[in-house]
Motif scaffolding. Structure first.
Motif, mmCIF file in Angstrom:
data_model
loop_
_atom_site.group_PDB
_atom_site.id
_atom_site.type_symbol
_atom_site.label_atom_id
_atom_site.label_comp_id
_atom_site.label_asym_id
_atom_site.label_seq_id
_atom_site.Cartn_x
_atom_site.Cartn_y
_atom_site.Cartn_z
ATOM 1 N N GLN A 347 -7.879 35.489 -6.792
ATOM 2 C CA GLN A 347 -8.588 34.208 -6.916
ATOM 3 C C GLN A 347 -10.001 34.448 -7.438
ATOM 4 O O GLN A 347 -10.880 34.884 -6.690
ATOM 5 N N PRO A 348 -10.245 34.162 -8.685
ATOM 6 C CA PRO A 348 -11.566 34.445 -9.241
ATOM 7 C C PRO A 348 -12.656 33.556 -8.663
ATOM 8 O O PRO A 348 -13.775 33.987 -8.490
ATOM 9 N N GLU A 349 -12.340 32.326 -8.336
ATOM 10 C CA GLU A 349 -13.373 31.388 -7.896
ATOM 11 C C GLU A 349 -13.455 31.316 -6.392
ATOM 12 O O GLU A 349 -13.588 30.260 -5.803
ATOM 13 N N GLU A 350 -13.345 32.484 -5.773
ATOM 14 C CA GLU A 350 -13.391 32.509 -4.311
ATOM 15 C C GLU A 350 -14.785 32.147 -3.838
ATOM 16 O O GLU A 350 -15.772 32.783 -4.236
ATOM 17 N N PRO A 351 -14.917 31.199 -2.933
ATOM 18 C CA PRO A 351 -16.259 30.869 -2.454
ATOM 19 C C PRO A 351 -16.800 31.957 -1.539
ATOM 20 O O PRO A 351 -16.031 32.708 -0.932
ATOM 21 N N GLU A 352 -18.092 32.031 -1.461
ATOM 22 C CA GLU A 352 -18.741 33.030 -0.604
ATOM 23 C C GLU A 352 -18.472 32.715 0.855
ATOM 24 O O GLU A 352 -18.473 31.554 1.254
ATOM 25 N N PRO A 353 -18.252 33.745 1.658
ATOM 26 C CA PRO A 353 -18.152 33.488 3.096
ATOM 27 C C PRO A 353 -19.528 33.157 3.659
ATOM 28 O O PRO A 353 -20.550 33.315 2.986
ATOM 29 N N ASN A 354 -19.508 32.787 4.890
ATOM 30 C CA ASN A 354 -20.747 32.377 5.537
ATOM 31 C C ASN A 354 -21.492 33.600 6.026
ATOM 32 O O ASN A 354 -21.364 34.024 7.164
ATOM 33 N N TRP A 355 -22.315 34.190 5.153
ATOM 34 C CA TRP A 355 -22.989 35.444 5.504
ATOM 35 C C TRP A 355 -24.001 35.248 6.607
ATOM 36 O O TRP A 355 -24.655 34.216 6.684
ATOM 37 N N VAL A 356 -24.149 36.259 7.420
ATOM 38 C CA VAL A 356 -25.204 36.247 8.426
ATOM 39 C C VAL A 356 -26.534 36.345 7.689
ATOM 40 O O VAL A 356 -26.688 37.191 6.799
ATOM 41 N N LYS A 357 -27.465 35.500 8.054
ATOM 42 C CA LYS A 357 -28.706 35.484 7.302
ATOM 43 C C LYS A 357 -29.621 36.641 7.714
ATOM 44 O O LYS A 357 -30.241 37.288 6.878
ATOM 45 N N ILE A 358 -29.750 36.816 9.041
ATOM 46 C CA ILE A 358 -30.642 37.850 9.556
ATOM 47 C C ILE A 358 -29.807 38.852 10.357
ATOM 48 O O ILE A 358 -28.893 38.454 11.075
ATOM 49 N N ALA A 359 -30.117 40.126 10.204
ATOM 50 C CA ALA A 359 -29.343 41.165 10.891
ATOM 51 C C ALA A 359 -29.240 40.878 12.384
ATOM 52 O O ALA A 359 -30.261 40.634 13.020
ATOM 53 N N PRO A 360 -28.021 40.913 12.956
ATOM 54 C CA PRO A 360 -27.825 40.540 14.373
ATOM 55 C C PRO A 360 -28.177 41.674 15.328
ATOM 56 O O PRO A 360 -27.420 41.966 16.249
ATOM 57 N N ILE A 361 -29.288 42.339 15.084
ATOM 58 C CA ILE A 361 -29.702 43.393 16.014
ATOM 59 C C ILE A 361 -31.166 43.191 16.336
ATOM 60 O O ILE A 361 -31.892 42.535 15.579
ATOM 61 N N THR A 362 -31.573 43.764 17.441
ATOM 62 C CA THR A 362 -32.980 43.692 17.804
ATOM 63 C C THR A 362 -33.707 44.753 16.988
ATOM 64 O O THR A 362 -33.354 45.927 17.035
ATOM 65 N N VAL A 363 -34.670 44.300 16.235
ATOM 66 C CA VAL A 363 -35.357 45.244 15.365
ATOM 67 C C VAL A 363 -36.576 45.795 16.090
ATOM 68 O O VAL A 363 -37.432 45.031 16.545
ATOM 69 N N THR A 364 -36.600 47.098 16.265
ATOM 70 C CA THR A 364 -37.767 47.752 16.866
ATOM 71 C C THR A 364 -38.198 48.849 15.888
ATOM 72 O O THR A 364 -37.565 49.068 14.857
ATOM 73 N N ARG A 365 -39.249 49.540 16.265
ATOM 74 C CA ARG A 365 -39.693 50.634 15.420
ATOM 75 C C ARG A 365 -38.605 51.702 15.311
ATOM 76 O O ARG A 365 -38.348 52.265 14.259
ATOM 77 N N ALA A 366 -37.927 51.919 16.483
ATOM 78 C CA ALA A 366 -36.865 52.917 16.512
ATOM 79 C C ALA A 366 -35.732 52.552 15.540
ATOM 80 O O ALA A 366 -35.163 53.419 14.871
ATOM 81 N N THR A 367 -35.420 51.235 15.459
ATOM 82 C CA THR A 367 -34.358 50.810 14.552
ATOM 83 C C THR A 367 -34.728 51.164 13.120
ATOM 84 O O THR A 367 -33.900 51.656 12.338
ATOM 85 N N LEU A 368 -35.974 50.857 12.787
ATOM 86 C CA LEU A 368 -36.416 51.130 11.425
ATOM 87 C C LEU A 368 -36.388 52.635 11.126
ATOM 88 O O LEU A 368 -35.983 53.062 10.050
ATOM 89 N N GLU A 369 -36.816 53.416 12.122
ATOM 90 C CA GLU A 369 -36.782 54.873 11.932
ATOM 91 C C GLU A 369 -35.356 55.349 11.704
ATOM 92 O O GLU A 369 -35.083 56.171 10.835
ATOM 93 N N ARG A 370 -34.461 54.786 12.517
ATOM 94 C CA ARG A 370 -33.049 55.146 12.394
ATOM 95 C C ARG A 370 -32.535 54.731 11.015
ATOM 96 O O ARG A 370 -31.848 55.471 10.333
ATOM 97 N N GLY A 371 -32.933 53.530 10.603
ATOM 98 C CA GLY A 371 -32.502 53.034 9.306
ATOM 99 C C GLY A 371 -33.011 53.935 8.186
ATOM 100 O O GLY A 371 -32.263 54.285 7.270
ATOM 101 N N ARG A 372 -34.256 54.357 8.305
ATOM 102 C CA ARG A 372 -34.801 55.233 7.281
ATOM 103 C C ARG A 372 -34.031 56.549 7.244
ATOM 104 O O ARG A 372 -33.667 57.040 6.182
ATOM 105 N N ASN A 373 -33.813 57.067 8.436
ATOM 106 C CA ASN A 373 -33.087 58.333 8.525
ATOM 107 C C ASN A 373 -31.725 58.225 7.848
ATOM 108 O O ASN A 373 -31.348 59.053 7.027
ATOM 109 N N ARG A 374 -30.955 57.189 8.199
ATOM 110 C CA ARG A 374 -29.619 57.023 7.620
ATOM 111 C C ARG A 374 -29.702 56.743 6.116
ATOM 112 O O ARG A 374 -28.901 57.222 5.331
ATOM 113 N N TYR A 375 -30.681 55.890 5.766
ATOM 114 C CA TYR A 375 -30.849 55.542 4.342
ATOM 115 C C TYR A 375 -31.114 56.803 3.529
ATOM 116 O O TYR A 375 -30.505 57.040 2.493
ATOM 117 N N ASN A 376 -31.989 57.655 4.045
ATOM 118 C CA ASN A 376 -32.332 58.865 3.297
ATOM 119 C C ASN A 376 -31.125 59.787 3.161
ATOM 120 O O ASN A 376 -30.977 60.488 2.176
#
Lengths: 481, 479
Positions: A347-376
């Motif tokens: 189906q080419p004209e598939e509509p977008e699902p209802n994306w979560v707008k904001i990440a459903p996690i509590t963002v702390t400094r540790a989260t960001l550090e973890r994110g950087r670590n994984r991202y790198n």
């Protein structure tokens, strides 16, 4: 002993003198040798010291045979271990080198001894022409005591010095001799009887058949499974993957998940797992049944309904809708699991699902550090440490001018800036275009942490001075000067 | 002729005369009759009784092996953490016993200890049969017996892999199989002339064919003897280092691993001394009754037994020294884990096994300092039994106490042997004695040719010589 009256006239092959004690024999040997006889031999019940010199027996070459075989055994041991352990099947144990001589010494040593010992045994037998079961001496009754307590000295008739009467006189004159015996050739035919020959050859031929059949089977391909007399654990009661099961109606051994179930320990909030806000309980189930093709019918309507219903809830303008719809053709082929992405390729004209707008996690400094670590670790190799799409892989690909290379996306483009977190998360999970999905490698929490870190990276380009707290602004200004 | 002449006390050393190795006024013919008489006489009832007992034990062993193969190694007590239980203990025990024969034949031959000639055949037979018993245990210990050939470096389509040559367990395969092969051909080579003697004496047609085939047409030709003696010397030269290497490699099974109580450099010499000790212990256990039963006192004199006792005393003291040295090194090395392993060995849950070992192996052979113990056959028989028990316990102590208290206290555990373990240990004696009784009945148990070669020459023609130039001993007034 002389049976001269026989019609067959057995041929005389030697004269034999009998002695009762070793001293007389030694003296006799000496005398016979000095008389010039060479085709002589003595027979004693035990090895007699001094007889080698008395009879003129030369030292044996046996030690040289043993030395040769022993050295060969050593090289065989060395070669065997080198070929098998360093070439054909290298074992790496505790990061040690695959070939280390000291560990191979015991086996080399044992093989030297083994080869030498076998050489001693077979060499001694061969030099002594053993086994010889037919010997004219065995036909002389007195000779039975050669292995008991009597000593014998023989002179062969083929000896150059042999003269019928003279030699006889010499033997008769030997001190200590108790008897002189004439030894005749074995009158029984030397030929093996024909019947034994034929039976022997026949048996040998028959015995060759099984190894030939085995050898043939060994080098032939076959459509039937190999014969496995002892099955070990090859055949078990359990059903194997990809096999037919007689137990279930659909004939599948691999059972699909029952709809609406989650395996123990695998439950995770569907929003967290998928990055899509569901609209009903049914929706959750549909997304979790990732392998279930038949269930597609249930989830499609749900997916189609979503965009219309959920739009009002969006706290940001849905600017991503347009670019997303412009790209579906690119995105969809890369999506390995059509059902989960809720965008079947058909189906080419598939509509977008209802994306979560904001990440459903509590963002702390540790989260960001973890994110950087994984991202790198996972992302930076292509997208670059700052997200500019200039990772080392990308640079290398450009350098090599790879024709099929699709450059990784710059994470600072408007297209990505405006995407909801859920969609970004979905891209990490399932991949997009040439990018592979990382869902199997990175746990859900870490994927959200990466999303958060990507947002932070984007903020470094889009942020305004007003967004920076006054204290930190000051610090920055100080540093800037 | 073959009268027992105990008048001559061969245990007294007389510097003027060489002590005779054969007493009782024997000549060559009487030696032949004495030794062959054992095979040619009517089978004694005692033999049947002993054979029946051994065969029942062997049958039990066979049944237990069948049970093991069809059920799996779970029938043994081997379990976490003592994965090496009775099978390895029995293996090392039997392989140790199997060292005396080749040691007597090879090392004593090299040292020109002529007294070995009376006992070497016997001891070599014991070696072969002990190695058979030893080989049995690793064979059935591998679990899937039907793929035992994976032990050897044979190409295998199913595995497409090769053995790991840097493993002491593989060295063991090579060492023990080489040892078994070399001991067997050494033993057989030594027997060829004696089998020829049996061949020339027997009237039984079937036995004659069997002995003829086995003796390979040996005539006793001087040219053959010349090569034969060279071969024997070469065998001795090869077997002497081999015998030392085998138990060294067996000790590597333990010493190369990292377990406290096993990981010590003293193991190779300690194991070799222990092997010689246990081997000679078994020689004595078998020789004392056999000598009595078969009337071999003239050939195996008390001096022979005394010499064996002296070797037992020496090797028993070496083993005792090794036990002491293990403690010394544990203390001197300052490694607390090593110290724990040895304190635990002597005073831990297996203290009883340790002290059985010490009293049997270290204390009991010390009795051989007293001449009365070295010359009283029943006493040395009792001590030799203690030696056998002690040496079995030595292997038990080394294997089980080290494993039962290994690295993590949380994984410590005791070893509980099952009835199958005990049955197999007892059954292995059935296998050993069955083979031994068969040999005693049908084989030449004393190396006749070798004994004759160390007997004094009769000197028929030199009787007039006033002084015996060889210092040889003559006690027969007829000669």
């Amino acid at each position: 002993m002389s049976e001269d009256t026989n019609n067959t006239e057995p041929k005389l092959i030697g004269l034999m003198a009998q002695f009762d004690d070793p001293d007389s024999l030694l003296a006799a040997c000496e005398k016979v040798r000095k008389a010039g006889y060479t085709k002589t031999d003595a027979y004693t019940p035990f090895p007699l010291h001094g007889i080698d010199e008395a009879l003129g027996i030369k030292p044996t070459i046996l030690p040289w045979i043993v030395l040769t075989l022993g050295v060969m055994g050593g090289f065989a041991g060395l070669g065997l271990q080198y070929i098998t352990n360093a070439e054909w099947y290298p074992f790496i144990i505790s990061a040690k080198p695959v070939w280390s001589l000291p560990a191979n010494i015991p086996v080399i040593f044992e093989l030297v001894i083994l080869h030498s010992a076998i050489a001693v045994f077979l060499g001694m037998l061969a030099l002594n022409k053993l086994p010889t079961f037919s010997n004219p001496l065995f036909r002389v009754p007195e000779f039975a005591r050669a292995t008991d307590d009597k000593f014998f000295l023989t002179i062969d008739v083929n000896d150059e010095k042999y003269k019928p009467n003279k030699t006889r006189d010499l033997m008769d004159g030997l001190a200590g001799q108790t008897d002189v015996i004439e030894v005749y050739e074995d009158p029984s035919p030397a030929e093996i009887p024909k019947i034994i020959k034929f039976v022997g050859i026949g048996a040998a031929v028959v015995a060759l058949i099984p190894p030939i059949l085995l050898w043939r089977a060994y080098y032939q391909t076959s459509t039937v499974p190999r014969i496995n007399p002892i099955r070990d654990m090859d055949i078990q009661l359990r059903g194997d993957t990809q096999t037919i099961s007689p137990v279930f109606a659909d004939g599948r051994t691999m059972r699909p998940r029952i709809p609406g179930t989650v395996a123990r320990g695998e439950w995770i909030d569907p929003i967290m797992l998928t990055g899509i806000v569901p609209d009903a309980g049914k929706q959750n189930v549909a997304f979790l049944q990732d392998d279930e093709a038949p269930k597609e019918g249930d989830q499609k309507p749900a997916a189609e309904e979503k965009p219309a219903e959920e739009k009002p809830e969006a706290d940001k303008p849905m600017a991503e809708d347009k670019p997303a719809e412009a790209k579906p053709a690119d995105e969809k082929p890369a999506e390995g699991k059509p059902a989960e992405g809720a965008a079947p390729a058909a189906q080419p004209e598939e509509p977008e699902p209802n994306w979560v707008k904001i990440a459903p996690i509590t963002v702390t400094r540790a989260t960001l550090e973890r994110g950087r670590n994984r991202y790198n670790i996972y992302c930076s190799v292509c997208h670059g440490l700052a997200g500019d799409g200039d990772g080392l892989v990308a640079q290398r690909a450009l350098q090599l001018e790879q024709p099929t290379w699709i450059p990784p996306t710059n994470l600072h483009t408007d297209y990505l800036l405006t995407q909801p977190d859920g969609k970004l998360y979905n891209t990490i999970t399932h991949g997009i275009r040439k990018m592979k999905g990382y869902g199997d490698q990175i746990p859900a929490e870490d994927r959200w942490a990466i999303v958060t870190y990507v947002r932070a990276l984007q903020k470094t380009r889009t942020g305004t001075p007003e967004e920076i707290p006054a204290v930190e602004m000051k610090e920055l200004e100080i540093k800037g000067q | 002729m073959a009268t027992v002449n105990e008048v001559i006390d061969t245990t007294i050393d007389d510097p003027g005369n060489r002590t005779p190795l054969v007493i009782g006024g024997h000549d060559y013919g009487s030696i032949t009759r004495l030794v062959c008489g054992i095979n040619e006489s009517k089978t004694p009832i005692a033999w049947y009784v002993a054979m029946l007992a051994s065969l029942s034990l062997l049958g039990m062993l066979g049944g237990l092996i069948g049970y093991l193969i069809f059920t799996g190694v779970g029938v043994w007590g081997n379990n976490n953490p003592v994965y090496w239980g009775f099978p390895i203990v029995n293996f090392v025990f039997w392989v140790g016993i199997g060292h005396a024969g080749t040691l007597i034949s090879a090392i004593l031959f090299i040292f020109r200890q002529n007294w070995r000639t009376s006992i070497n055949r016997f001891a070599e037979a014991m070696t072969i049969f002990a190695v058979v018993c030893a080989g049995l245990f690793p064979g059935i210990h591998i679990g899937r017996v039907w793929v035992f050939y994976w032990l050897f470096p044979l190409p295998s389509l199913q595995l497409a892999m090769w053995p790991q040559f840097r493993s002491p367990l593989l060295w063991d395969v090579f060492a023990v199989s080489t040892y078994a092969t070399v001991s067997l051909i050494f033993w057989y080579t030594g027997m060829i002339p004696d089998l020829a003697t049996l061949r020339d004496r027997t009237n039984n047609k079937i036995l004659r064919i069997v002995y003829s085939v086995l003796s390979l047409g040996w005539t006793g030709s001087a040219r053959s003897w010349s090569r034969y003696e060279k071969a024997y010397t070469l065998f001795a030269a090869l077997a002497a280092p081999l015998v030392l290497s085998v138990h060294t490699i067996v000790s590597f099974d333990f010493a190369v691993s990292q377990l406290p109580g096993w990981h010590t450099t003293i193991f190779p010499p300690y194991f070799v001394a222990g092997a010689v000790f246990s081997g000679f212990g078994m020689v004595l256990t078998l020789m004392v009754p056999a000598r009595q039963l078969f009337g071999l006192q003239d050939v195996v004199t008390k001096r022979h037994l005394e010499n064996v006792c002296k070797i037992l005393l020496a090797t028993g003291s070496m083993v005792g020294y090794a036990y002491a040295m293990e403690f010394f090194i544990a203390w001197y090395g300052g490694n607390m884990y090593e110290q724990f392993a040895f304190i635990n060995r002597a005073f831990g849950p297996y203290w009883w096994a340790y002290w059985i070992m010490v009293s049997c192996n270290v204390i009991s052979p010390q009795l051989f300092w007293f001449k009365v113990c070295r010359t009283t056959p029943w006493l040395m028989f009792v001590i030799s039994i203690f030696v056998n028990i002690g040496m079995w316990f030595e292997r038990f102590v080394i294997t089980v106490t080290s494993l039962a208290r290994d690295f993590l206290p949380s994984s410590w555990g005791m070893f509980e042997p099952t009835w199958v373990d005990y049955g197999m240990l007892v059954g292995s004696f059935g296998l050993f004695f069955t083979l031994f009784l068969l040999f005693v009945r049908f084989g030449p148990i004393v190396a006749m040719a070798e004994v004759k070669s160390v007997m004094p020459f009769p000197h028929h023609n030199r009787r007039e010589e006033p002084n015996n130039p060889h210092g040889d001993f003559h006690d027969d007034p007829d000669q």
